[in-house]
Design a protein around this motif. Structure first.
Motif, PDB file in Angstrom:
ATOM      1  N   UNK A  47       9.609 -22.718 113.037  1.00 38.36           N
ATOM      2  CA  UNK A  47       8.813 -22.288 111.888  1.00 38.36           C
ATOM      3  C   UNK A  47       7.410 -21.869 112.293  1.00 38.36           C
ATOM      4  N   UNK A  48       6.828 -22.586 113.243  1.00 47.83           N
ATOM      5  CA  UNK A  48       5.419 -22.348 113.585  1.00 47.83           C
ATOM      6  C   UNK A  48       5.252 -21.207 114.585  1.00 47.83           C
ATOM      7  N   UNK A  49       6.143 -21.163 115.598  1.00 46.90           N
ATOM      8  CA  UNK A  49       5.951 -20.225 116.706  1.00 46.90           C
ATOM      9  C   UNK A  49       5.749 -18.771 116.269  1.00 46.90           C
ATOM     10  N   UNK A  50       6.493 -18.261 115.271  1.00 40.05           N
ATOM     11  CA  UNK A  50       6.311 -16.856 114.915  1.00 40.05           C
ATOM     12  C   UNK A  50       4.912 -16.535 114.375  1.00 40.05           C
ATOM     13  N   UNK A  93      -3.250 -12.571 114.001  1.00 38.26           N
ATOM     14  CA  UNK A  93      -2.910 -13.530 112.958  1.00 38.26           C
ATOM     15  C   UNK A  93      -1.953 -12.880 111.964  1.00 38.26           C
ATOM     16  N   UNK A  94      -0.938 -13.629 111.594  1.00 35.57           N
ATOM     17  CA  UNK A  94       0.042 -13.116 110.648  1.00 35.57           C
ATOM     18  C   UNK A  94       0.066 -14.032 109.440  1.00 35.57           C
ATOM     19  N   UNK A  95      -0.198 -13.504 108.248  1.00 36.09           N
ATOM     20  CA  UNK A  95      -0.180 -14.363 107.062  1.00 36.09           C
ATOM     21  C   UNK A  95       1.243 -14.783 106.708  1.00 36.09           C
ATOM     22  N   UNK A  96       1.337 -15.939 106.104  1.00 42.16           N
ATOM     23  CA  UNK A  96       2.629 -16.519 105.762  1.00 42.16           C
ATOM     24  C   UNK A  96       3.434 -15.603 104.838  1.00 42.16           C
ATOM     25  N   UNK A  97       2.686 -14.852 103.969  1.00 43.87           N
ATOM     26  CA  UNK A  97       3.368 -14.014 102.966  1.00 43.87           C
ATOM     27  C   UNK A  97       4.212 -12.919 103.612  1.00 43.87           C
ATOM     28  N   UNK A  98       3.949 -12.611 104.867  1.00 43.01           N
ATOM     29  CA  UNK A  98       4.742 -11.593 105.546  1.00 43.01           C
ATOM     30  C   UNK A  98       6.209 -11.982 105.661  1.00 43.01           C
ATOM     31  N   UNK A  99       6.473 -13.285 105.561  1.00 41.07           N
ATOM     32  CA  UNK A  99       7.847 -13.754 105.652  1.00 41.07           C
ATOM     33  C   UNK A  99       8.730 -13.059 104.629  1.00 41.07           C
ATOM     34  N   UNK A 100       8.207 -12.952 103.381  1.00 37.92           N
ATOM     35  CA  UNK A 100       9.003 -12.248 102.370  1.00 37.92           C
ATOM     36  C   UNK A 100       8.525 -10.810 102.223  1.00 37.92           C
ATOM     37  N   UNK A 101       7.971 -10.286 103.304  1.00 39.60           N
ATOM     38  CA  UNK A 101       7.666  -8.871 103.482  1.00 39.60           C
ATOM     39  C   UNK A 101       6.813  -8.294 102.357  1.00 39.60           C
ATOM     40  N   UNK A 102       5.755  -9.027 101.946  1.00 38.75           N
ATOM     41  CA  UNK A 102       4.945  -8.531 100.851  1.00 38.75           C
ATOM     42  C   UNK A 102       3.513  -8.241 101.285  1.00 38.75           C
ATOM     43  N   UNK A 103       3.280  -8.157 102.572  1.00 41.08           N
ATOM     44  CA  UNK A 103       1.906  -7.949 103.025  1.00 41.08           C
ATOM     45  C   UNK A 103       1.701  -6.570 103.603  1.00 41.08           C
ATOM     46  N   UNK A 104       0.844  -6.521 104.595  1.00 39.16           N
ATOM     47  CA  UNK A 104       0.510  -5.282 105.280  1.00 39.16           C
ATOM     48  C   UNK A 104       1.674  -4.856 106.186  1.00 39.16           C
ATOM     49  N   UNK A 105       2.048  -3.606 106.209  1.00 35.14           N
ATOM     50  CA  UNK A 105       3.207  -3.192 107.038  1.00 35.14           C
ATOM     51  C   UNK A 105       3.006  -3.522 108.513  1.00 35.14           C
ATOM     52  N   UNK A 134       5.628  -9.527 112.744  1.00 38.63           N
ATOM     53  CA  UNK A 134       6.409 -10.739 112.480  1.00 38.63           C
ATOM     54  C   UNK A 134       7.911 -10.507 112.612  1.00 38.63           C
ATOM     55  N   UNK A 135       8.397  -9.436 111.929  1.00 36.66           N
ATOM     56  CA  UNK A 135       9.860  -9.264 111.833  1.00 36.66           C
ATOM     57  C   UNK A 135      10.468  -8.483 112.992  1.00 36.66           C
ATOM     58  N   UNK A 136       9.643  -7.635 113.631  1.00 42.49           N
ATOM     59  CA  UNK A 136      10.213  -6.851 114.730  1.00 42.49           C
ATOM     60  C   UNK A 136       9.929  -7.472 116.090  1.00 42.49           C
ATOM     61  N   UNK A 137       8.830  -8.229 116.164  1.00 44.84           N
ATOM     62  CA  UNK A 137       8.475  -8.798 117.463  1.00 44.84           C
ATOM     63  C   UNK A 137       8.633 -10.313 117.527  1.00 44.84           C
ATOM     64  N   UNK A 138       7.882 -10.989 116.654  1.00 43.33           N
ATOM     65  CA  UNK A 138       7.775 -12.439 116.821  1.00 43.33           C
ATOM     66  C   UNK A 138       9.076 -13.166 116.519  1.00 43.33           C
TER      67      UNK A 138
END
Lengths: 268, 335
Positions: free
Chosen positions: B19-22, B28-40, B46-50
Motif C-alpha cells: 500500500x505504501x510503496x507506490x 509526490x503522488x496524492x492518494x486520490x490518484x488511486x481512483x484516477x481523479x487527479x492530475x494526468x 502511479x498507474x503506469x510506473x509505480x
C-alpha cells in the motif's frame, strides 16, 4: 509361527552389484507374517543393503524380491509405505521438528495433497506415543533427545506409519544396557500384540538367540545360515560367518550357548 | 513464538508495503490518484510506473524466495538457491548471447514478449535442466555439497562466457549486457510484464503447495522420505519444474537478483520453524515484502539515482540476517 502363515517377504536368487562390487549374491529366503527375524553377519556383509532393497531405497538388482507375493517394483512407494516401515541406523543429521510433528509426518502415506492431518491421524500418533512412552516429550525438539529417547521415537514412528512389516537397522547400537532392553521390549511387544513382522539387523547375536524366532546370517553377500537361533551357536558355523573363533558358554537360565568375549593372553 | 501470530504480522507487513510503496518516490503522488481523479501526470506515474513496478517486485521476491526455500529443502543445504546454482548466470548468458548475436536480426515480439526476455528465460530453464541432470545422473553417494560445488562451477563458467562475450562485443552491446547483468526492475512500465510473469509464479507456487508434505519429508533425508512413501524422482522433477518456471520468468524480466532467495527462507525458518506448511506462506510474504522495501529504498535513498535492487538486498539483508543468526540463544539450525 506356523507354516500356514502368509509369506510376507521373500528373496528369490536376488543379487545386487553397486559400483562394480557384488554386495548381495544369490540371496534366497522367506519371512512369514508375524515372524521375528534377525539378520546378522560381519560388517559389509550386505545386511543394510538387503533391508534397503526391500523398501526400495535401493533400486535394481537381479532375481526377485516379493512383498506379499508381489514383486516389490510393482508397488507404488506410497503403497509400500503402508506395508513396510523402515527404521534407519541412528543418523547424526536431524531437523528441529518436534517429536509430534515428526510422527505426524509419518502419516504421509495416508495423506492426500493439500490435506492437513486429520483427527484420526492425531489419534493414531497419540496412541503410538503412549505405547512407546514418548508422549511426555511430544513437544521436545528431535535434536535435543538422547540416543535412547530418539530410538523410541523411531519405534513410535513405525507404529504411527501403520505398517505391519518393520525393517530395523541396528536399532540398539549406541544404546546403554537399560535403553537396549527398553527398545527390545517395545519391538517384542509390537511383534506379539499387533502381529508385526519384524526383520532386525543386529550385531548382538546373544539377543537374537534369546528373543527371536529365526536368524538369517549373511557373509560376503550370501546367506550363510538360515534357521532356528540356537542352531547358529556352534563354533564352526560362527567361525565360518565371522572368520574368527568365538567362545561359547551356556546361558545360566536358558541353557543355550551364548557368545562371551575371549580373554587375550590367557586368564589373569 | 506463536505461528499464527508470526504469519499475521508478515501478512500485515506485506499489505502495508504494497500500500505504501507506490506513493513513495521522487514525485509526490496524492492518494486520490488511486481512483484516477487527479492530475494526468501523477496518475500516470502511479498507474503506469509505480504500481506495476511494486507488483512486479513483489512477484519477483515471492518467486525467488520460494525457489530458494525449495532448493534448500531438496539439497538439504542452507546455501542452495537458484542464484548459487548458476540459474541467474544462465539467464544472463541467454540474454547476452541474444544481445551479441541476434539483437539486429530478431526483434519481433513473440506473444507480446521481447526476444531478449525469451532468450533469458531459455537460459534459465536450460541451466535448471542441466542442474537437474547433474543431480539425478550423478554417481550414487554424491553428496549435496558436491552438487552445490557443481552448480557454483557452472555459475562461474557462465559468468566467464558472459565476460568473454562482452569483451568481444562493441561498446553499445557490451554496455547493454552489463546493464542486464546488474539486474533491475526500473524498466518495468505498465502491467504487461506483470501479466506475463504472474501465471508462471502462480503455477509454480501452486505446485509447491501441492508438494508441501513431500518437502517436509525430504528435509529429513531422502531415505526417510522414500521409506515414508514419497515417490522421490517424480517429486524432484515437479519441484525442479516449478522452480524453473518461477525463476525463469522472473529472471528473464528483472535480471539476476541475489540474496532474497538465500535469506528470506532462512529468516522465516528462524521466525516460524522448519515446517513447510507455515514456512511456505511466510516465505512468500516476506520475500515479496522484502524486495519491495529494497526496491523502494533503491529508488529513493539517493536523490535522482536509482540503485539496482540487488545492491540494496544484500546491504539491508546481510546485517539483519547476521544479527538474527547470532542473537539466538539456542543456536542456529539451518533447517
Amino acid at each position: 509361527m506356523t507354516d500356514a502363515a502368509e509369506i510376507v517377504l521373500e528373496a528369490k536368487h536376488f543379487s545386487l552389484a553397486r559400483g562394480g562390487k557384488e554386495i548381495l549374491r544369490d540371496v534366497s529366503f522367506q519371512i512369514r507374517r508375524g515372524e521375528y527375524v534377525t539378520i546378522v553377519g560381519p560388517n559389509g556383509a550386505g545386511k543394510t543393503t538387503l533391508l534397503k532393497c526391500f523398501d526400495r531405497l535401493l533400486a535394481g538388482g537381479e532375481g526377485e524380491l516379493l512383498i506379499r507375493g508381489v514383486p516389490a517394483e510393482r508397488y507404488s512407494q506410497r503403497e509400500l509405505a503402508r506395508l513396510i516401515a523402515y527404521v534407519p541406523q541412528a543418523d547424526g543429521r536431524l531437523i528441529p521438528f518436534t517429536v509430534e510433528q515428526f510422527l505426524l509426518m509419518c502419516r504421509y502415506p495416508y495423506l492426500s495433497p493439500f490435506a492437513s492431518v486429520s483427527k484420526e491421524d492425531r489419534r493414531i500418533v497419540r496412541e503410538a506415543m503412549e505405547r512407546t512412552d514418548t508422549a511426555r516429550f511430544a513437544e521436545r525438539i528431535l535434536t535435543t533427545l538422547s540416543g535412547g529417547e530418539r530410538q523410541k521415537v523411531y519405534i513410535a514412528a513405525a507404529l504411527a506409519q501403520g505398517a505391519s512389516i518393520w525393517l530395523l537397522d541396528e536399532p540398539t547400537t549406541f544404546l546403554d544396557y537399560g535403553r537396549q532392553a527398553e527398545i527390545l521390549a517395545l519391538m517384542a511387544a509390537a511383534n506379539r500384540q499387533f502381529e508385526v513382522t519384524i526383520v532386525s539387523v543386529t550385531h548382538d547375536l546373544n539377543h537374537a538367540v534369546l528373543e527371536t524366532d529365526r536368524v538369517v546370517a549373511l557373509a560376503e553377500g550370501r546367506v550363510a545360515f538360515n534357521g532356528p537361533p540356537a542352531e547358529i551357536m556352534q563354533p564352526d558355523i560362527l567361525r565360518q560367518i565371522y572368520g574368527t573363533p568365538l567362545l561359547l558358554v551356556d546361558h545360566p537360565q536358558a541353557h543355550i550357548p551364548m557368545i562371551v568375549p575371549r580373554v587375550n593372553g590367557g586368564a589373569r | 513464538m506463536n505461528k499464527t501470530f508470526v504469519l499475521s504480522i508478515l501478512l500485515a507487513l506485506a499489505i502495508l508495503t504494497l500500500l505504501v510503496a507506490p506513493f513513495v518516490g521522487r514525485y509526490p503522488v496524492p492518494l486520490s490518484d488511486l481512483w484516477q481523479s487527479g492530475e494526468p501526470g501523477t496518475i500516470n506515474v502511479l498507474w503506469k510506473l509505480r504500481i506495476p513496478r511494486v507488483a512486479m517486485t513483489f512477484l519477483a521476491g515471492t518467486a525467488l524466495a520460494v525457489s530458494g526455500m525449495v532448493f534448500q529443502a531438496m539439497f538439504r543445504n542452507p546455501l542452495a538457491t537458484p542464484y548459487t546454482l548458476g540459474i541467474s548466470s544462465g539467464a544472463s548468458l541467454g540474454a547476452s548471447i541474444y544481445i551479441a548475436y541476434f539483437s539486429e536480426r530478431w526483434t519481433a515480439l513473440i506473444l507480446g514478449i521481447p526476444p531478449q526476455t525469451i532468450c533469458a528465460f531459455a537460459g534459465a530453464v536450460a541451466t535448471i535442466l542441466l542442474v537437474y541432470l547433474l543431480t539425478t545422473r550423478a554417481p550414487k553417494g554424491s553428496t549435496t555439497a558436491t552438487m552445490l560445488l557443481a552448480g557454483v562451477a557452472l555459475s562461474f563458467f557462465f559468468s566467464s562466457l558472459i565476460l568473454f562475450l562482452q569483451y568481444m562485443s562493441d561498446f553499445t552491446r557490451s554496455y547493454r549486457m552489463l546493464r542486464w547483468v546488474m539486474g533491475g526492475i526500473e524498466s518495468i512500465v505498465d502491467f504487461g510484464n506483470v501479466w506475463t510473469v504472474l501465471p508462471f509464479v502462480l503455477a509454480g507456487c501452486l505446485l509447491v503447495a501441492y508438494l508441501i508434505h513431500e518437502l517436509n519429508l525430504m528435509l529429513m533425508g531422502e531415505d526417510f522420505a522414500v521409506s515414508r512413501g514419497v515417490a522421490l524422482e517424480s517429486t524432484k522433477m515437479l519441484l525442479y519444474f516449478a522452480v524453473s518456471m518461477m525463476v525463469g520468468a522472473v529472471v528473464a524480466v528483472c535480471g539476476p537478483i541475489g540474496f532474497v532467495g538465500l535469506m528470506a527462507p532462512h529468516i522465516c525458518r528462524l521466525l516460524i520453524g522448519p515446517d513447510h506448511r507455515t514456512l511456505f506462506p511466510a516465505t512468500m510474504l516476506l520475500g515479496g515484502a522484502f524486495l519491495v522495501v529494497c526496491d523502494t529504498l533503491g529508488r529513493t535513498i539517493i536523490p535522482d539515482t536509482e540503485l539496482p535492487v540487488g545492491i540494496i538486498t544484500a546491504l539491508l539483508g546481510g546485517p539483519f540476517f547476521l544479527w538474527l543468526l547470532f542473537s539466538r540463544k539456542s543456536g542456529f539450525h539451518e533447517f
